[in-house]
Design a protein around this motif. Structure first.
Motif, mmCIF file in Angstrom:
data_model
loop_
_atom_site.group_PDB
_atom_site.id
_atom_site.type_symbol
_atom_site.label_atom_id
_atom_site.label_comp_id
_atom_site.label_asym_id
_atom_site.label_seq_id
_atom_site.Cartn_x
_atom_site.Cartn_y
_atom_site.Cartn_z
ATOM 1 N N LEU A 15 -27.820 -89.517 -42.488
ATOM 2 C CA LEU A 15 -27.348 -88.147 -42.628
ATOM 3 C C LEU A 15 -27.418 -87.440 -41.287
ATOM 4 O O LEU A 15 -28.319 -87.685 -40.486
ATOM 5 C CB LEU A 15 -28.205 -87.390 -43.645
ATOM 6 C CG LEU A 15 -28.346 -88.001 -45.036
ATOM 7 C CD1 LEU A 15 -29.163 -87.071 -45.933
ATOM 8 C CD2 LEU A 15 -26.998 -88.298 -45.653
ATOM 9 N N SER A 16 -26.466 -86.549 -41.084
ATOM 10 C CA SER A 16 -26.437 -85.727 -39.874
ATOM 11 C C SER A 16 -26.327 -84.270 -40.272
ATOM 12 O O SER A 16 -25.760 -83.939 -41.313
ATOM 13 C CB SER A 16 -25.245 -86.096 -38.992
ATOM 14 O OG SER A 16 -25.303 -87.436 -38.581
ATOM 15 N N CYS A 17 -26.854 -83.417 -39.422
ATOM 16 C CA CYS A 17 -26.738 -81.976 -39.632
ATOM 17 C C CYS A 17 -26.554 -81.330 -38.268
ATOM 18 O O CYS A 17 -27.351 -81.565 -37.357
ATOM 19 C CB CYS A 17 -27.989 -81.438 -40.313
ATOM 20 S SG CYS A 17 -28.076 -79.642 -40.426
ATOM 21 N N ALA A 18 -25.512 -80.526 -38.158
ATOM 22 C CA ALA A 18 -25.209 -79.874 -36.889
ATOM 23 C C ALA A 18 -25.260 -78.366 -37.049
ATOM 24 O O ALA A 18 -24.687 -77.814 -38.006
ATOM 25 C CB ALA A 18 -23.840 -80.302 -36.403
ATOM 26 N N ALA A 19 -25.906 -77.714 -36.121
ATOM 27 C CA ALA A 19 -25.954 -76.251 -36.088
ATOM 28 C C ALA A 19 -24.903 -75.751 -35.116
ATOM 29 O O ALA A 19 -24.777 -76.271 -34.000
ATOM 30 C CB ALA A 19 -27.331 -75.772 -35.662
ATOM 31 N N SER A 20 -24.149 -74.750 -35.558
ATOM 32 C CA SER A 20 -23.123 -74.184 -34.690
ATOM 33 C C SER A 20 -23.204 -72.666 -34.757
ATOM 34 O O SER A 20 -23.735 -72.097 -35.699
ATOM 35 C CB SER A 20 -21.739 -74.664 -35.113
ATOM 36 O OG SER A 20 -21.454 -74.236 -36.428
ATOM 37 N N GLY A 21 -22.647 -72.033 -33.735
ATOM 38 C CA GLY A 21 -22.683 -70.581 -33.676
ATOM 39 C C GLY A 21 -23.565 -70.107 -32.544
ATOM 40 O O GLY A 21 -23.823 -70.818 -31.588
ATOM 41 N N SER A 22 -24.073 -68.887 -32.688
ATOM 42 C CA SER A 22 -24.852 -68.260 -31.612
ATOM 43 C C SER A 22 -26.307 -68.704 -31.662
ATOM 44 O O SER A 22 -27.204 -67.947 -32.027
ATOM 45 C CB SER A 22 -24.762 -66.741 -31.734
ATOM 46 O OG SER A 22 -23.416 -66.314 -31.657
ATOM 47 N N VAL A 23 -26.526 -69.935 -31.275
ATOM 48 C CA VAL A 23 -27.879 -70.512 -31.300
ATOM 49 C C VAL A 23 -28.533 -70.336 -29.941
ATOM 50 O O VAL A 23 -27.997 -70.794 -28.934
ATOM 51 C CB VAL A 23 -27.841 -72.004 -31.660
ATOM 52 C CG1 VAL A 23 -29.233 -72.614 -31.541
ATOM 53 C CG2 VAL A 23 -27.280 -72.209 -33.059
ATOM 54 N N ILE A 24 -29.680 -69.679 -29.933
ATOM 55 C CA ILE A 24 -30.450 -69.567 -28.699
ATOM 56 C C ILE A 24 -31.469 -70.696 -28.630
ATOM 57 O O ILE A 24 -31.633 -71.332 -27.597
ATOM 58 C CB ILE A 24 -31.165 -68.211 -28.611
ATOM 59 C CG1 ILE A 24 -30.135 -67.071 -28.545
ATOM 60 C CG2 ILE A 24 -32.095 -68.156 -27.398
ATOM 61 C CD1 ILE A 24 -30.760 -65.684 -28.589
ATOM 62 N N TYR A 25 -32.144 -70.920 -29.769
ATOM 63 C CA TYR A 25 -33.248 -71.885 -29.778
ATOM 64 C C TYR A 25 -33.466 -72.341 -31.210
ATOM 65 O O TYR A 25 -33.438 -71.529 -32.122
ATOM 66 C CB TYR A 25 -34.510 -71.199 -29.249
ATOM 67 C CG TYR A 25 -35.678 -72.108 -28.944
ATOM 68 C CD1 TYR A 25 -36.650 -72.372 -29.909
ATOM 69 C CD2 TYR A 25 -35.834 -72.662 -27.688
ATOM 70 C CE1 TYR A 25 -37.728 -73.179 -29.621
ATOM 71 C CE2 TYR A 25 -36.919 -73.469 -27.390
ATOM 72 C CZ TYR A 25 -37.859 -73.720 -28.353
ATOM 73 O OH TYR A 25 -38.938 -74.523 -28.068
ATOM 74 N N ILE A 26 -33.678 -73.633 -31.404
ATOM 75 C CA ILE A 26 -33.977 -74.153 -32.734
ATOM 76 C C ILE A 26 -35.397 -74.684 -32.751
ATOM 77 O O ILE A 26 -35.743 -75.561 -31.946
ATOM 78 C CB ILE A 26 -32.997 -75.254 -33.161
ATOM 79 C CG1 ILE A 26 -31.564 -74.735 -33.130
ATOM 80 C CG2 ILE A 26 -33.350 -75.753 -34.560
ATOM 81 C CD1 ILE A 26 -30.519 -75.771 -33.509
ATOM 82 N N HIS A 27 -36.188 -74.180 -33.649
ATOM 83 C CA HIS A 27 -37.565 -74.650 -33.798
ATOM 84 C C HIS A 27 -37.563 -75.865 -34.714
ATOM 85 O O HIS A 27 -36.847 -76.824 -34.449
ATOM 86 C CB HIS A 27 -38.440 -73.518 -34.341
ATOM 87 C CG HIS A 27 -38.526 -72.349 -33.419
ATOM 88 N ND1 HIS A 27 -39.439 -72.274 -32.382
ATOM 89 C CD2 HIS A 27 -37.810 -71.206 -33.360
ATOM 90 C CE1 HIS A 27 -39.270 -71.135 -31.741
ATOM 91 N NE2 HIS A 27 -38.290 -70.471 -32.302
ATOM 92 N N ALA A 28 -38.324 -75.846 -35.781
ATOM 93 C CA ALA A 28 -38.397 -76.996 -36.680
ATOM 94 C C ALA A 28 -37.079 -77.210 -37.410
ATOM 95 O O ALA A 28 -36.363 -76.263 -37.739
ATOM 96 C CB ALA A 28 -39.520 -76.805 -37.697
#
Length: 120
Positions: free
Chosen positions: A19-32
């Motif tokens: 499985l894959s998961c991608a974050a998109s948009g105005s991301v500054i920082y991703i923690h957990a």
């Protein structure tokens, strides 16, 4: 910000899926970043989580069979699932603690889920 999962499907018992998961948009920082799952008629449960630095934690049911990893440069998290069992059948959800604005602080985001079906 959106989280989009992919990679679910139908697999026979003993098989593997990634499985894959991608974050998109105005991301500054991703923690957990965390994978959850919800089987029909059951509560959502944690499967595996990974910190930004790569520390991982697994549910007992996933330990030794599943592996979580992430690519911080691509804002992605993965779940490699091996030796799948019929009881792994569920909708798998991606969750991430994301900083999108310094004024708003960190917030929890969820994907729409991807269905994993393991046949016996």
């Amino acid at each position: 910000v959106q989280l989009v999962e992919s990679g679910g499907g139908l697999v026979q018992a003993g098989g593997s899926l990634r499985l894959s998961c991608a974050a998109s948009g105005s991301v500054i920082y991703i923690h957990a970043m965390t994978w959850y799952r919800q089987a029909p008629g059951r509560q959502r449960e944690l499967v595996a989580t990974i910190t930004r630095s790569g520390n991982t934690n697994y549910a007992d049911s996933a330990e030794g069979r599943f592996s979580i990893s992430r690519d911080n440069a691509k804002n992605k998290v993965y779940l490699q699932m091996n030796s799948l069992k019929p009881e792994d059948t569920a909708v798998y959800y991606c969750n991430a603690q994301i900083l999108t604005s310094y004024s708003l602080g960190n917030r929890d985001y969820w994907g729409q889920g991807t269905l994993v079906t393991v046949s016996s």
